[in-house]
Design a protein around this motif. Structure first.
Motif, PDB file in Angstrom:
ATOM      1  N   GLU A   9      -5.919   5.027  -6.908  1.00  0.00           N
ATOM      2  CA  GLU A   9      -5.423   3.792  -6.939  1.00  0.00           C
ATOM      3  C   GLU A   9      -4.042   3.487  -6.649  1.00  0.00           C
ATOM      4  N   GLY A  10      -3.523   2.520  -6.275  1.00  0.00           N
ATOM      5  CA  GLY A  10      -2.142   2.452  -6.392  1.00  0.00           C
ATOM      6  C   GLY A  10      -1.532   2.960  -4.636  1.00  0.00           C
ATOM      7  N   HIS A  11      -0.444   3.678  -4.925  1.00  0.00           N
ATOM      8  CA  HIS A  11       0.293   4.320  -3.850  1.00  0.00           C
ATOM      9  C   HIS A  11      -0.511   5.924  -3.456  1.00  0.00           C
ATOM     10  N   GLY A  12      -0.930   6.280  -4.480  1.00  0.00           N
ATOM     11  CA  GLY A  12      -1.894   7.645  -4.487  1.00  0.00           C
ATOM     12  C   GLY A  12      -2.850   7.704  -3.171  1.00  0.00           C
ATOM     13  N   ASP A  13      -3.565   6.540  -3.164  1.00  0.00           N
ATOM     14  CA  ASP A  13      -4.503   6.535  -2.200  1.00  0.00           C
ATOM     15  C   ASP A  13      -3.842   6.463  -0.561  1.00  0.00           C
ATOM     16  N   LEU A  14      -2.796   6.278  -0.421  1.00  0.00           N
ATOM     17  CA  LEU A  14      -2.107   6.367   0.661  1.00  0.00           C
ATOM     18  C   LEU A  14      -1.795   7.604   1.053  1.00  0.00           C
ATOM     19  N   PHE A  15      -1.176   8.318  -0.079  1.00  0.00           N
ATOM     20  CA  PHE A  15      -0.499   9.708   0.279  1.00  0.00           C
ATOM     21  C   PHE A  15      -1.655  10.781   0.369  1.00  0.00           C
ATOM     22  N   GLU A  18      -2.993  10.155   3.944  1.00  0.00           N
ATOM     23  CA  GLU A  18      -1.991  10.643   5.051  1.00  0.00           C
ATOM     24  C   GLU A  18      -2.243  12.189   5.030  1.00  0.00           C
ATOM     25  N   ILE A  60     -10.705   3.494   0.919  1.00  0.00           N
ATOM     26  CA  ILE A  60      -9.691   2.920   0.417  1.00  0.00           C
ATOM     27  C   ILE A  60     -10.156   1.211  -0.125  1.00  0.00           C
ATOM     28  N   LYS A  72       1.547  -3.758   5.569  1.00  0.00           N
ATOM     29  CA  LYS A  72       2.074  -2.474   5.622  1.00  0.00           C
ATOM     30  C   LYS A  72       1.299  -1.618   5.646  1.00  0.00           C
ATOM     31  N   LYS A  73       0.436  -1.774   4.697  1.00  0.00           N
ATOM     32  CA  LYS A  73      -0.606  -0.417   4.523  1.00  0.00           C
ATOM     33  C   LYS A  73      -1.371  -0.282   5.798  1.00  0.00           C
TER      34      LYS A  73
END
Length: 123
Positions: A9-15, A18, A60, A72-73
């Motif tokens: 959840e949050g920004h952890g999913d993006l990292f 990637e 996600i 942005k995401k």
């Protein structure tokens, strides 16, 4: 057999996403954005099947703001996929909130993906 694996959840999913794309781009079949009329979009990273018919699909879930090609995401994920020549597919689906449980939404999406030949049929 396809298995949906929801990222953090949050920004952890993006990292995590990637890192998955950067380290496993050779195993990735495609990226899929699932847009809804009102809600947040869902992203699916479809891996190639391994060991017979097991196929991981990283998600996600309802975590991407998308409005007329902006967000942005959305732009970051699209850029990562294109950098590694991963095909990106986009289409509209029912809102996950239409379903009582997340697993029901994933069953619905599995059917949609199979009907559109985006994942292999059930063996």
């Amino acid at each position: 057999m396809q298995k949906f694996i929801t990222l953090g959840e949050g920004h952890g999913d993006l990292f995590e996403l990637e890192a998955l794309i950067g380290n496993n781009h050779g195993r990735i079949s495609k990226g899929i954005f699932l847009h809804t009329a009102e809600g947040m979009s869902t992203f699916l990273l479809v891996m190639s099947p391994v060991r017979g018919n097991f196929q991981a699909i990283y998600t996600i879930y309802r975590g991407i703001l998308y409005k007329d090609g902006a967000g942005k995401k959305y732009k970051m994920i699209d850029e990562w996929c294109r950098k590694h020549d991963i095909p990106v597919i986009e289409f509209s689906t029912r809102d996950p909130e239409d379903f009582h449980e997340r697993e029901q939404f994933y069953q619905y999406i599995t059917g949609v993906l199979r009907l559109n030949h985006l994942i292999p049929p059930l063996n």
